[in-house]
Design a protein around this motif. Structure first.
Motif, PDB file in Angstrom:
ATOM      1  N   GLY A 180       0.981  -1.340   0.064  1.00 23.18           N
ATOM      2  CA  GLY A 180       0.053   0.151   0.038  1.00 23.18           C
ATOM      3  C   GLY A 180       0.993   1.035   0.004  1.00 23.18           C
ATOM      4  O   GLY A 180       0.312   2.339  -0.543  1.00 23.18           O
ATOM      5  N   TRP A 181       2.074   1.128   0.413  1.00 25.72           N
ATOM      6  CA  TRP A 181       2.871   2.409   0.615  1.00 25.72           C
ATOM      7  C   TRP A 181       3.436   2.695  -0.683  1.00 25.72           C
ATOM      8  O   TRP A 181       4.104   3.866  -0.868  1.00 25.72           O
ATOM      9  CB  TRP A 181       3.858   2.378   1.699  1.00 25.72           C
ATOM     10  N   VAL A 182       3.594   1.781  -1.420  1.00 28.20           N
ATOM     11  CA  VAL A 182       4.063   2.036  -3.001  1.00 28.20           C
ATOM     12  C   VAL A 182       3.326   2.722  -3.786  1.00 28.20           C
ATOM     13  O   VAL A 182       2.272   2.553  -4.054  1.00 28.20           O
ATOM     14  CB  VAL A 182       4.637   0.522  -3.542  1.00 28.20           C
ATOM     15  N   GLN A 183       4.227   3.875  -4.263  1.00 28.22           N
ATOM     16  CA  GLN A 183       3.623   4.550  -5.453  1.00 28.22           C
ATOM     17  C   GLN A 183       4.243   4.522  -6.838  1.00 28.22           C
ATOM     18  O   GLN A 183       5.258   5.134  -7.029  1.00 28.22           O
ATOM     19  CB  GLN A 183       3.420   6.045  -5.027  1.00 28.22           C
ATOM     20  N   PRO A 184       3.832   3.610  -7.567  1.00 32.13           N
ATOM     21  CA  PRO A 184       4.677   3.076  -9.006  1.00 32.13           C
ATOM     22  C   PRO A 184       4.762   4.596  -9.534  1.00 32.13           C
ATOM     23  O   PRO A 184       3.879   5.214  -9.694  1.00 32.13           O
ATOM     24  CB  PRO A 184       3.613   1.952  -9.649  1.00 32.13           C
ATOM     25  N   ASP A 185       6.026   4.641 -10.253  1.00 26.30           N
ATOM     26  CA  ASP A 185       6.237   5.888 -11.129  1.00 26.30           C
ATOM     27  C   ASP A 185       5.995   5.554 -12.692  1.00 26.30           C
ATOM     28  O   ASP A 185       6.880   5.077 -13.439  1.00 26.30           O
ATOM     29  CB  ASP A 185       7.770   6.207 -11.009  1.00 26.30           C
ATOM     30  N   ILE A 186       4.644   5.181 -12.765  1.00 28.23           N
ATOM     31  CA  ILE A 186       4.317   4.717 -14.144  1.00 28.23           C
ATOM     32  C   ILE A 186       4.153   5.921 -14.963  1.00 28.23           C
ATOM     33  O   ILE A 186       3.423   6.979 -15.005  1.00 28.23           O
ATOM     34  CB  ILE A 186       2.665   4.080 -14.230  1.00 28.23           C
ATOM     35  N   ARG A 187       4.879   6.091 -16.121  1.00 26.95           N
ATOM     36  CA  ARG A 187       4.934   7.345 -17.099  1.00 26.95           C
ATOM     37  C   ARG A 187       4.517   6.978 -18.445  1.00 26.95           C
ATOM     38  O   ARG A 187       3.972   5.515 -18.721  1.00 26.95           O
ATOM     39  CB  ARG A 187       6.555   7.331 -17.348  1.00 26.95           C
TER      40      ARG A 187
END
Length: 165
Positions: free
Chosen positions: A132-139
């Motif tokens: 839950g703490w992970v915020q993927p850097d999806i570009r």
């Protein structure tokens, strides 16, 4: 021509090399196994190598293998068939091998000392089980999948003109 990947653990007890036809670190796996065994950013990045070319230098016999826990039902524990190789001295994740795909070995990109090519895009997999703490850097241009994509490592490399035959 395949690219030679040279790798090592953090403490230097183990070094290895492997030939790779798919050396671009494009795939980020957010599954709980990768995250807990090798992922410091909430994901792990694995590569693909040709198992027959894997050469390991481990004079002090520090390499260890773990079969990840896939599930628990009461007292029964189900383990993965995949072997996750790591340094028993410093804990560095080195590579994964699974007899279901005997021609392949999957080095952990973080253990590779060779300069790796920069990916033109990334593929984020197993987002359905990310922490839950992970915020993927999806570009823009990146792929994002709750599970596994249909496109294999080889297919992705070929589609991007990055396959080293």
């Amino acid at each position: 021509m395949p690219m030679t990947l040279e790798g090592s653990c953090q403490c230097g007890a183990i070094t290895f090399s492997v030939q790779s036809q798919a050396p671009v670190p494009y795939q980020r796996c957010y599954c709980s196994i990768c995250r807990k065994t090798a992922g410091t950013g909430g994901y792990a990045v694995n590569l693909s190598g040709m198992a027959a070319t894997l050469h390991v230098h481990d004079p002090a016999h520090q390499k260890r293998i773990v079969h990840a826990v896939m599930g628990r039902r009461g007292r029964h524990v189900e383990h993965s068939s995949a072997e996750r190789h790591f340094c028993g001295r410093c804990g560095t994740a080195l590579w994964l091998y699974d007899a279901e795909w005997p021609d392949l070995v999957h080095p952990a990109a973080g253990a590779i000392d060779t300069e790796l090519p920069e990916p033109p895009a990334r593929v984020h997999i197993m987002l359905g089980s990310k922490a839950g703490w992970v915020q993927p850097d999806i570009r823009p241009g990146d792929g994002a999948f709750d599970g596994y994509p249909e496109q294999s490592l080889e297919e992705w490399h070929r589609a991007h003109g990055l396959w080293h035959a």
